[in-house]
Design an enzyme around this catalytic site. Structure first.
Site, PDB file in Angstrom:
ATOM      1  N   ASP A 129     150.844  15.543  -2.652  1.00 16.90           N
ATOM      2  CA  ASP A 129     151.842  15.528  -1.578  1.00 16.90           C
ATOM      3  C   ASP A 129     153.188  16.012  -2.099  1.00 16.90           C
ATOM      4  OD1 ASP A 129     153.369  14.416   0.847  1.00 16.90           O
ATOM      5  OD2 ASP A 129     151.347  13.696   1.271  1.00 16.90           O
ATOM      6  N   HIS A 159     157.814  12.408   2.330  1.00 20.79           N
ATOM      7  CA  HIS A 159     156.482  12.273   2.918  1.00 20.79           C
ATOM      8  C   HIS A 159     155.507  11.573   1.972  1.00 20.79           C
ATOM      9  CE1 HIS A 159     152.503  13.793   4.367  1.00 20.79           C
ATOM     10  NE2 HIS A 159     153.076  13.689   5.548  1.00 20.79           N
ATOM     11  N   SER A 349     148.877  12.385   9.145  1.00 20.08           N
ATOM     12  CA  SER A 349     149.086  12.123   7.721  1.00 20.08           C
ATOM     13  C   SER A 349     149.005  10.633   7.455  1.00 20.08           C
ATOM     14  CB  SER A 349     150.461  12.627   7.270  1.00 20.08           C
ATOM     15  OG  SER A 349     150.469  13.995   6.994  1.00 20.08           O
TER      16      SER A 349
END
Length: 566
Positions: A129, A159, A349
């Site tokens: 990520d 994120h 996600s």
């Protein structure tokens, strides 16, 4: 139970975690020539490198996991029909949606899990990520860090930290309230995206290669990224690299993407029928399941190649996880902050990360489950709800973590799993005989093929019979046509009668990941084609998730119209 000893992957002392920074490949291009950045896959990384250099290109990075290389090719270069050349492309995080509305119900409440717990101990999850920030809730949880971007440690976008918190956050900054699904699990921070949440195909493949190189220490991989790939999953380098990790024993969890609610809105690599694809549900901030619905943003199937996706849905709407202070998402969405250490967001996600935590918790209970069995378990234990039907984009239903954990201890001894393991061992023991059989077929030597078939063990022939019988009539008819056209046109009726089981091989040959990726060029595909777990899974397709994954549409001629013809 798994040994609770922390695995450090040989990278860090107990007091600190070392950041491994891998050099970013140089892609300088001479001005006099027009170059294209590509990924070349086929018979293997060394052969691919040779083909690139022979065509006047430059190898940027070797990618054994994808059976190829990242390269620069000059304008007009041709590598021949044995290679797949995929253009470099951008990938983005699949859930950057932050919201300041909704209640702050914890993920564990949404999942029906107890507020306190230490699930996942002994299991390591790779988070591929934007990086993982150094925050209190992850103290002692990050076993290793590797940076593929050249930008250093941390999470400038915000994120990856959010995903990490959903998977294994301790809840330390909230008195345990915002605890992750598997707070006992370890994490590996594989940073592939920058502070804008962007990355590219080559960088992600290099990150996956690192995971493959350390696969003995990683059991789960969370890739909450998506892209609009121009290639079918059978030859797309990203899909194929992830499938290779799956075959190596790493359970790969990917999102269905945030392009919903239209049909056919699942993005790559969530379009791959092998991987565990998770869509997002909105639990309306409650622990009750009756009001759960598929998030309007969640990608829905079928895929462009007709596969049913997602496999299931998990909490992804208005979920609370870790904040990366000062990151792009944090600065841009101050209203989404929850207290000082947390943040609220929605997207597939998040659903993928929740599912990765569930996989880690499951493997801690039953570490002998392979990726196929884990996927089967989560699908079979998913809960139904009026708003989570397959037609609504809910796949098999909602992720039921308590149900999966309760079923996990005995799951390996289920009929389907036992048959799967028996078949896998049967094919592995007979691999050399299968190789002789397939070489004879490829060579068009019917007599040698018949002799090789006769030398197979009864168990192998029984397995082939079941594999063939479980194809539906459409798939069998198509495989037979492919068989007749490709190899045995004009064969006598006696051979045709004896070769009914070999037609199961034909279905595999014309539609397999190994075959398609090599595009008729490789010499080593047969051993993996017959020894791989993905093949034997089809022999028990009638008993588990594989019935959906290997349905007739996967085998249909229309899905393979683009294949080169010999």
């Amino acid at each position: 139970m798994r040994n609770n000893r922390r695995r450090r992957i040989g990278l860090a002392a107990a007091a600190a975690v070392t950041m491994i920074t891998l050099p970013v490949p140089a892609v300088a291009q001479p001005l006099a020539v027009s170059w294209h950045e590509v990924v070349v896959t086929g018979a293997g990384s060394e052969a691919a490198a040779g083909a690139v250099e022979a065509a006047g290109g430059r190898v940027v990075a070797r990618l054994p996991l994808a059976r190829g290389v990242a390269a620069l090719l000059p304008q007009g270069a041709a590598l021949g029909p044995g290679w797949t050349v995929a253009p470099q492309r951008e990938l983005t995080v699949a859930g950057a949606t932050s919201d300041g509305a909704g209640s702050a119900t914890t993920v564990r409440q949404m999942l029906g899990m107890p507020a306190r717990g230490d699930e996942g101990r002994g299991v390591t999850v790779a988070v591929v990520d934007t990086g993982i920030a150094d925050v209190a809730d992850l103290t002692g949880r990050v076993a290793a860090r590797v940076d593929l971007t050249g930008t250093g440690g941390g999470d400038g976008y915000g994120h990856g930290t959010f995903m990490a918190g959903l998977i294994a956050g301790s809840g330390a900054a909230s008195g345990g309230a915002y605890r992750g699904v598997a707070p006992g699990a370890d994490l590996v921070d594989v940073k592939v995206a920058d502070a804008d949440g962007r990355t590219d195909l080559v960088t992600v493949l290099r990150g996956l290669q690192w995971v493959s190189d350390h696969r003995k220490d990683v059991q789960v991989l969370n890739l909450s990224l998506s892209s609009d790939s121009p290639l079918p999953y059978q030859v797309d380098p990203l899909n194929q690299a992830l499938e290779s990790l799956w075959r190596q024993g790493v359970t790969v969890v990917v999102p269905s993407g945030n392009e919903g609610p239209g049909t056919g809105s699942v993005t790559a690599p969530g379009n791959d029928p092998v991987l565990l694809t998770t869509g997002g549900l909105d639990a309306a901030g409650t622990a009750g399941r009756g009001d759960d619905v598929v998030g309007v943003w969640s990608g829905r199937g079928p895929t462009s190649q007709g596969d049913a996706k997602p496999d299931l849905v998990a909490a992804g709407g208005h979920v609370v996880s870790l904040r990366s202070p000062g990151s792009a998402v944090d600065r841009g969405n101050p209203s989404a902050r929850v207290d000082d250490a947390y943040f609220r967001g929605s997207g597939t996600s998040m659903a993928a990360a929740v599912t990765s935590g569930a996989v880690a918790a499951t493997l801690a209970v039953q570490p002998k489950l392979g990726p196929d069995a884990v996927k089967n378990l989560l699908i079979e234990t998913a809960y139904p709800s009026a708003g989570l039907t397959a037609a609504a984009g809910g796949g098999a239903g909602g992720l039921d973590v308590p149900g999966a954990l309760a079923a996990a201890p005995a799951w390996r001894t289920s009929k389907a799993q036992s048959r799967y393991e028996q078949d896998t061992e049967t094919v592995r023991r007979d691999a050399k005989r299968w190789s002789a059989f397939t070489r004879a077929i490829v060579a068009g030597d019917g007599q040698s093929a018949e002799r090789a078939w006769a030398q197979l063990t009864p168990a192998s022939r029984d397995w082939a019979a079941r594999a063939w019988a479980q194809l539906d009539p459409t798939a069998r008819a198509w495989a037979a046509r492919a068989w007749a056209a490709r190899a045995w046109a004009g064969a006598d009726d006696g051979w045709a009668a004896r070769a009914w089981a070999a037609r199961a091989w034909a279905a595999r040959a014309w539609a397999s990941t190994d075959w398609a990726a090599r595009a008729w060029a490789g010499e080593d595909w047969t051993a993996r084609a017959w020894a791989g777990e993905d093949w034997t899974a089809r022999a028990w397709a009638g008993e588990d998730w594989a019935a959906r994954a290997w349905a007739a549409d996967r085998w249909s001629a229309s899905s393979w119209a683009w294949l080169p013809q010999s």
